[in-house]
Structures are given as C-alpha cells and as structure tokens.
Design an enzyme around this catalytic site. Structure first.
Site, PDB file in Angstrom:
ATOM      1  N   LYS A  22       0.854  -1.210   0.000  1.00 17.20           N
ATOM      2  CA  LYS A  22       0.000   0.000   0.000  1.00 17.20           C
ATOM      3  C   LYS A  22       0.876   1.242   0.000  1.00 17.20           C
ATOM      4  O   LYS A  22       0.659   2.177  -0.763  1.00 17.20           O
ATOM      5  CB  LYS A  22      -0.877  -0.012   1.244  1.00 17.20           C
ATOM      6  CG  LYS A  22      -1.445   1.339   1.637  1.00 17.20           C
ATOM      7  CD  LYS A  22      -2.295   1.302   2.882  1.00 17.20           C
ATOM      8  CE  LYS A  22      -1.532   1.469   4.155  1.00 17.20           C
ATOM      9  NZ  LYS A  22      -1.193   2.853   4.524  1.00 17.20           N
ATOM     10  N   ASN A  23       1.941   1.244   0.817  1.00 19.82           N
ATOM     11  CA  ASN A  23       2.744   2.449   0.975  1.00 19.82           C
ATOM     12  C   ASN A  23       3.723   2.669  -0.163  1.00 19.82           C
ATOM     13  O   ASN A  23       4.422   3.677  -0.188  1.00 19.82           O
ATOM     14  CB  ASN A  23       3.473   2.428   2.324  1.00 19.82           C
ATOM     15  CG  ASN A  23       2.487   2.666   3.465  1.00 19.82           C
ATOM     16  OD1 ASN A  23       1.325   3.013   3.228  1.00 19.82           O
ATOM     17  ND2 ASN A  23       2.938   2.455   4.681  1.00 19.82           N
ATOM     18  N   CYS A 121      -3.274  12.969  13.495  1.00 19.30           N
ATOM     19  CA  CYS A 121      -4.037  11.708  13.414  1.00 19.30           C
ATOM     20  C   CYS A 121      -3.778  10.979  14.729  1.00 19.30           C
ATOM     21  O   CYS A 121      -3.055  11.463  15.590  1.00 19.30           O
ATOM     22  CB  CYS A 121      -3.600  10.902  12.204  1.00 19.30           C
ATOM     23  SG  CYS A 121      -2.132   9.956  12.481  1.00 19.30           S
ATOM     24  N   ARG A 126       2.185  14.537  13.229  1.00 20.64           N
ATOM     25  CA  ARG A 126       2.576  14.247  11.842  1.00 20.64           C
ATOM     26  C   ARG A 126       2.517  15.487  10.952  1.00 20.64           C
ATOM     27  O   ARG A 126       1.769  15.556   9.992  1.00 20.64           O
ATOM     28  CB  ARG A 126       1.709  13.114  11.280  1.00 20.64           C
ATOM     29  CG  ARG A 126       1.850  11.842  12.105  1.00 20.64           C
ATOM     30  CD  ARG A 126       1.016  10.719  11.572  1.00 20.64           C
ATOM     31  NE  ARG A 126       1.575  10.195  10.322  1.00 20.64           N
ATOM     32  CZ  ARG A 126       0.967   9.223   9.626  1.00 20.64           C
ATOM     33  NH1 ARG A 126      -0.178   8.738  10.048  1.00 20.64           N
ATOM     34  NH2 ARG A 126       1.501   8.782   8.509  1.00 20.64           N
ATOM     35  N   ASP A 312       5.643   0.389  11.694  1.00 22.45           N
ATOM     36  CA  ASP A 312       4.348  -0.177  11.266  1.00 22.45           C
ATOM     37  C   ASP A 312       4.192  -1.623  11.690  1.00 22.45           C
ATOM     38  O   ASP A 312       3.134  -2.211  11.483  1.00 22.45           O
ATOM     39  CB  ASP A 312       4.200  -0.077   9.736  1.00 22.45           C
ATOM     40  CG  ASP A 312       4.012   1.351   9.309  1.00 22.45           C
ATOM     41  OD1 ASP A 312       4.094   1.632   8.108  1.00 22.45           O
ATOM     42  OD2 ASP A 312       3.811   2.204  10.193  1.00 22.45           O
ATOM     43  N   ARG A 404      -8.466  -0.192   5.279  1.00 20.93           N
ATOM     44  CA  ARG A 404      -7.619   0.812   4.619  1.00 20.93           C
ATOM     45  C   ARG A 404      -6.300   0.199   4.162  1.00 20.93           C
ATOM     46  O   ARG A 404      -5.690   0.642   3.216  1.00 20.93           O
ATOM     47  CB  ARG A 404      -7.321   1.949   5.597  1.00 20.93           C
ATOM     48  CG  ARG A 404      -8.515   2.755   5.990  1.00 20.93           C
ATOM     49  CD  ARG A 404      -8.102   3.951   6.794  1.00 20.93           C
ATOM     50  NE  ARG A 404      -6.982   4.639   6.127  1.00 20.93           N
ATOM     51  CZ  ARG A 404      -6.335   5.660   6.667  1.00 20.93           C
ATOM     52  NH1 ARG A 404      -6.668   6.079   7.871  1.00 20.93           N
ATOM     53  NH2 ARG A 404      -5.346   6.243   6.026  1.00 20.93           N
TER      54      ARG A 404
HETATM   55  C1  EPZ Z   1       4.999   6.841   6.173  1.00 24.57           C
HETATM   56  O1  EPZ Z   1       4.293   7.897   6.779  1.00 24.57           O
HETATM   57  C2  EPZ Z   1       4.030   5.673   6.116  1.00 24.57           C
HETATM   58  N1  EPZ Z   1       2.883   6.049   5.279  1.00 24.57           N
HETATM   59  C3  EPZ Z   1       3.580   5.313   7.531  1.00 24.57           C
HETATM   60  O2  EPZ Z   1       2.728   4.184   7.448  1.00 24.57           O
HETATM   61  C4  EPZ Z   1       4.819   4.940   8.344  1.00 24.57           C
HETATM   62  O3  EPZ Z   1       4.432   4.661   9.667  1.00 24.57           O
HETATM   63  C5  EPZ Z   1       5.818   6.104   8.320  1.00 24.57           C
HETATM   64  O4  EPZ Z   1       6.135   6.455   6.960  1.00 24.57           O
HETATM   65  C6  EPZ Z   1       7.115   5.761   9.035  1.00 24.57           C
HETATM   66  O5  EPZ Z   1       7.709   4.637   8.410  1.00 24.57           O
HETATM   67  C7  EPZ Z   1       3.019   6.030   3.933  1.00 24.57           C
HETATM   68  O6  EPZ Z   1       4.081   5.721   3.399  1.00 24.57           O
HETATM   69  C8  EPZ Z   1       1.799   6.382   3.135  1.00 24.57           C
HETATM   70  P1  EPZ Z   1       7.289  10.127   8.104  1.00 24.57           P
HETATM   71  P2  EPZ Z   1       4.931   9.379   6.774  1.00 24.57           P
HETATM   72  O7  EPZ Z   1       7.166  11.383   7.312  1.00 24.57           O
HETATM   73  O8  EPZ Z   1       5.723   9.584   5.530  1.00 24.57           O
HETATM   74  C9  EPZ Z   1       7.852  13.378  11.560  1.00 24.57           C
HETATM   75  C10 EPZ Z   1       0.782   2.941   7.838  1.00 24.57           C
HETATM   76  O9  EPZ Z   1       0.388   2.405   8.867  1.00 24.57           O
HETATM   77  N2  EPZ Z   1       7.741  14.361  10.464  1.00 24.57           N
HETATM   78  O10 EPZ Z   1       8.400   9.179   7.755  1.00 24.57           O
HETATM   79  O11 EPZ Z   1       3.824  10.323   7.083  1.00 24.57           O
HETATM   80  C11 EPZ Z   1       6.544  12.622  11.752  1.00 24.57           C
HETATM   81  O12 EPZ Z   1       5.691  13.356  12.612  1.00 24.57           O
HETATM   82  C12 EPZ Z   1       1.366   4.334   7.884  1.00 24.57           C
HETATM   83  O13 EPZ Z   1       0.780   2.399   6.700  1.00 24.57           O
HETATM   84  C13 EPZ Z   1       7.868  15.713  10.748  1.00 24.57           C
HETATM   85  O14 EPZ Z   1       8.070  16.108  11.899  1.00 24.57           O
HETATM   86  O15 EPZ Z   1       5.922   9.312   7.997  1.00 24.57           O
HETATM   87  C14 EPZ Z   1       6.990  11.309  12.341  1.00 24.57           C
HETATM   88  O16 EPZ Z   1       7.152  11.474  13.741  1.00 24.57           O
HETATM   89  C15 EPZ Z   1       1.221   4.931   9.260  1.00 24.57           C
HETATM   90  N3  EPZ Z   1       7.766  16.607   9.730  1.00 24.57           N
HETATM   91  C16 EPZ Z   1       8.345  11.071  11.691  1.00 24.57           C
HETATM   92  O17 EPZ Z   1       8.782  12.340  11.188  1.00 24.57           O
HETATM   93  C17 EPZ Z   1       7.549  16.225   8.423  1.00 24.57           C
HETATM   94  O18 EPZ Z   1       7.480  17.091   7.529  1.00 24.57           O
HETATM   95  C18 EPZ Z   1       8.315  10.090  10.530  1.00 24.57           C
HETATM   96  O19 EPZ Z   1       7.289  10.499   9.653  1.00 24.57           O
HETATM   97  C19 EPZ Z   1       7.415  14.839   8.161  1.00 24.57           C
HETATM   98  C20 EPZ Z   1       7.532  13.933   9.191  1.00 24.57           C
END
Ligand code: EPZ
Length: 420
Positions: A22-23, A121, A126, A312, A404
């Site tokens: 999915k991701n 969320c 996030r 995840d 989802r």
């Molecule tokens: C991706 O989310 C995945 N989703 C998530 O999977 C996964 O948990 C996550 O990466 C971590 O591996 C998709 O790929 C669609 P991040 P993403 O940006 O990209 C902080 C699932 O269950 N951050 O790597 O949104 C953020 O708050 C989902 O399938 C900032 O502070 O995650 C988090 O604490 C859930 N500022 C950390 O970094 C930003 O601009 C990692 O977030 C971006 C992120």
C-alpha cells in the site's frame, strides 16, 4: 466492515498470498501526475486507501481505469494528459494523509498545488514541515491559508537544490524526489528515507525517464528532466503485511507459507522473530513461517527508520510478546503516540506497562477474548492477532481501519484456518 468476531486458539495452516505494498502504491499512483503518457501499475492492493487516492486523482483530471488481478490485487492504468484541477480537498486529505504526496508532482507538473494540511491523526501530530521546506528549496512559493497549503513554482519551473532532511521522512522524501524529477538541474536529497517503498518509486520514475542515483541509500541524486513518459511497473510486495501474517502464524503456533514476498523485505522483523523462537524458511516464491511447539521468548525491540525495525510492525510485535516467555521492552522512536493498542491488549489479559515511549511486556500464559476497539490501522491488526491467539471470542469494533491497509483480511485469515 465495521466489526470482526474471532474465536481464537486455532493454529493457522496454509498458504497466504501477499499483496502489493500500500505504501508503495500510494506515491506510485501520484507519480502518474508527472507524465502525459499512461502509467500502468500492476499488483496494486485492493484496499480503501488506494481507492481514495484513485478518487482524488480522478478529481484532478487523471484518467483512471482499474482491472482486477488474478488471486489478489488489481492493475490500475492512469493517464494525466491534462490535469484539470490542482486542489486536494480537506474532506479527502483528513481521511488519508498520504494524499499529501500529490503536492510535489502537482507543483512540478502544473506549477501550482493547493493541498489541505493533513491535520494530526491518532498516532501523532505528523506535520509536513519537512515536505514544505524541501519544496521551498526547489524554488516553490509556499503559503498557508485556511487550512490549505498553496505551493507555486517560479515562472521557469522548479530548480534543483541541495536538500538535507532534518529527520528521515518517507513521504517527504517521495514528494521531494517527484518534484525534483521535473526540476531544472540537479537535486541531491541528504538524510533521505531508505524504505523499500521509496526505492520502488524511484525505480518506477527511472522507467519513466527520470535520472536518479543512490536509490535505496540516504543520499539520492536526481537530474531533472523536461518531461517524463508513461511506463508499466509492478508494485513490490507489502513487507508490513508479510510481517503481520508471519506474526499471525507465530502467535497461533501455526505453520504457513507466505507467497509473493521474500524474507529480504522483512530482515529486521525476521531477526526478532527468529530470536523469539519462530522458524522462518525462504521458499521458492516466499517464506515458510512455523512455530509448532515450545514457548516463544521475549525480545526487546526499538523502532527505527529502515533498515531498522519498522514502526508499522510495532503493534503486531507487541501482540506477539504478550504471550512470549519472559519480558520484552518495546520502544517507539518514530511516532509520539503509537501505543493505543496497549489498553486494549490489557483488556484481553496482557501485562503491559508504558513509560513514555517504552512499553514493558511481561508474557502471560494466554490471552482471553474480549470486546475491544481499534484506533489506527496497525493497532487494529494487533488486536486481530491477539484475538487469533486468545481463548474465547474477541469482538473488534471500528475495524474500518483494517480495510484501509489489509486486502481481504478476513478471507485470508479464514483461508488458513482462523474462525473469523
Ligand atoms: C509513512 O508515513 C508511512 N505512510 C507510515 O505508514 C509509516 O508509519 C511512516 O512512513 C514511518 O515509516 C506512507 O508511506 C503512506 P514520516 P509518513 O514522514 O511519511 C515526523 C501505515 O500504517 N515528520 O516518515 O507520514 C513525523 O511526525 C502508515 O501504513 C515531521 O516532523 O511518515 C513522524 O514522527 C502509518 N515533519 C516522523 O517524522 C515532516 O514534515 C516520521 O514520519 C514529516 C515527518
């Protein structure tokens, strides 16, 4: 699906086909905005998030047609000949924050994007500040107004830049990489995400004509192109689904073969499972997962960006540790609030204490079924796993989260012996 009823205690046996990731599919769908030619994506999982993204792209003017796959999955053909709209509306983005990955492609292709800020969320605030900072470094004017982010490219288009992410961000890396693919000149992304889904997107962009080096590493070098063409790309297997069903086999003392996937995709998860006493054996087109007898041992886990233990998979691993011998400490380092499954697992008899970002799990002899509530996609599935192992009935409410991210979960579970 609004609730699931599971009668646990049955060892799982059989063969489970793993779906496409999915991701990986979500940013790959958004990549269709980068070219006029048709992008054909195979092995796309048939889950709600994919339908949401396909719906959003349709609203933007992308031609979308879907054909069902053989055993699992679907083939989606996308043609973004002329993008009619550049707005990703609030009512869609709030349901699926991953829609934010249309931001980079829209700015790069159309010079303008208007995307609702995703809002927080269940698992954390996030924010997308790293995404916006990267686009600004590529020359985009960023403005926040009315809960939306407006991004506009300069008249001559985006310009390549040297970008260092303050922390690893998966979709932030994906947004920047897609924008850079159509920017003028060279872009280097430092501290880039190394998740296999990011590499899968990069490999597809290369097939569309992009020039990208350092795929799969934390330094990605992109030479921008004037335009990209269509291509056909098969989505890589879902490593989180693979890990989830491996835990299902382990927690029920079963013996299953996961097909259409590979052990290389789940190395850090496999290390934990093997240390805990699960047998993992690579097969011709998958992995055999078995735990016939003997108690599992508790194993400490710390979630990290790839190649570390995936966040995840944290909730699923915790479900397993609730019935392992001894204790296990699990520390969540990626999100600030990803322990909502803990109180629900405790209602099923688990012994878990959370101190800050760490949970100490003391194994119990067994879990007992109970009515529980799901909160986010991965917490929901950890309750399903606990229900499979528990004596008696477990009723899981609010399971729309499962639809989802898990294709035909109840059918796949029933196929290998679960009473769901
Ligand atoms: C991706 O989310 C995945 N989703 C998530 O999977 C996964 O948990 C996550 O990466 C971590 O591996 C998709 O790929 C669609 P991040 P993403 O940006 O990209 C902080 C699932 O269950 N951050 O790597 O949104 C953020 O708050 C989902 O399938 C900032 O502070 O995650 C988090 O604490 C859930 N500022 C950390 O970094 C930003 O601009 C990692 O977030 C971006 C992120």
């Amino acid at each position: 699906m609004d609730r699931i009823l599971i009668r646990g205690g049955r060892p799982l046996r059989g063969r489970i086909p793993i779906s496409g990731a999915k991701n990986a599919a979500l940013p790959l769908l958004a990549a269709s905005l980068l070219s006029e030619g048709p992008l054909v994506l195979e092995n796309v999982p048939d889950v709600v998030d994919i339908a949401s993204m396909a719906g959003l792209l349709g609203e933007l003017g992308v031609g979308v047609s879907i054909a069902n796959g053989e055993e699992v999955g679907q083939t989606i053909t996308l043609a973004a000949r002329d993008v009619k709209d550049i707005t990703a509306p609030y009512d869609l983005v709030r349901k699926m924050r991953a829609s934010v990955v249309v931001l980079g492609p829209l700015v790069a292709r159309c010079g303008h994007a208007r995307v609702s800020l995703p809002g927080g969320c269940a698992i954390g605030t996030r924010p997308i500040d790293f995404h916006l900072k990267a686009l600004a470094q590529l020359g985009a004017e960023i403005e926040l107004a009315g809960g939306y982010v407006e991004a506009r490219a300069p008249a001559g288009g985006l310009v390549g830049a040297d970008i260092t992410f303050p922390a690893v961000t998966v979709t932030g890396t994906e947004n920047a990489m897609m924008a850079a693919a159509l920017a003028r000149g060279e872009t280097v992304l430092h501290n880039a995400a190394r998740e296999p889904e990011v590499a899968d997107l990069a490999n597809c962009l290369v097939k569309m004509g992009a020039e990208i080096e350092g795929i799969g590493t934390d330094t990605i070098r992109i030479q921008g192109r004037d335009r990209l063409s269509g291509t056909t790309h098969r989505v890589l297997p879902d490593r989180i689904e693979t890990g989830t069903y491996a835990v299902a086999a382990a927690i029920t003392g079963g013996d299953v073969e996961l097909t259409g996937t590979s052990i290389e995709l789940i190395k850090s998860v496999a290390d934990v499972l093997v240390a805990s006493g699960v047998e993992l054996t690579p097969t011709a087109n998958g992995i055999r997962v078995a735990r016939e007898n003997g108690r599992l041992a508790g194993v400490d886990i710390m979630t990290e960006p790839f190649p570390g233990f995936p966040t995840d998979m944290q909730a699923q691993a915790m479900a397993l540790m609730t019935v392992a011998g001894g204790a296990a400490m699990i520390t969540e380092t990626v999100f600030e609030n990803r322990c909502m499954h803990v109180p629900e697992l405790c209602r099923m008899g688990a012994n878990i204490n959370v101190h800050g970002a760490s949970a100490i799990i003391r194994g119990v002899a067994g879990l007992s079924g109970a009515p529980v509530m799901a909160t986010d996609l991965r917490a929901s599935v950890s309750l399903v796993l606990a229900g499979l192992a528990a004596e008696g009935e477990t009723e899981i409410n609010r399971v729309y989260h499962l639809d989802r991210g898990y294709e035909r979960l109840e059918a796949k579970l029933a196929a290998f012996g679960a009473d769901v």
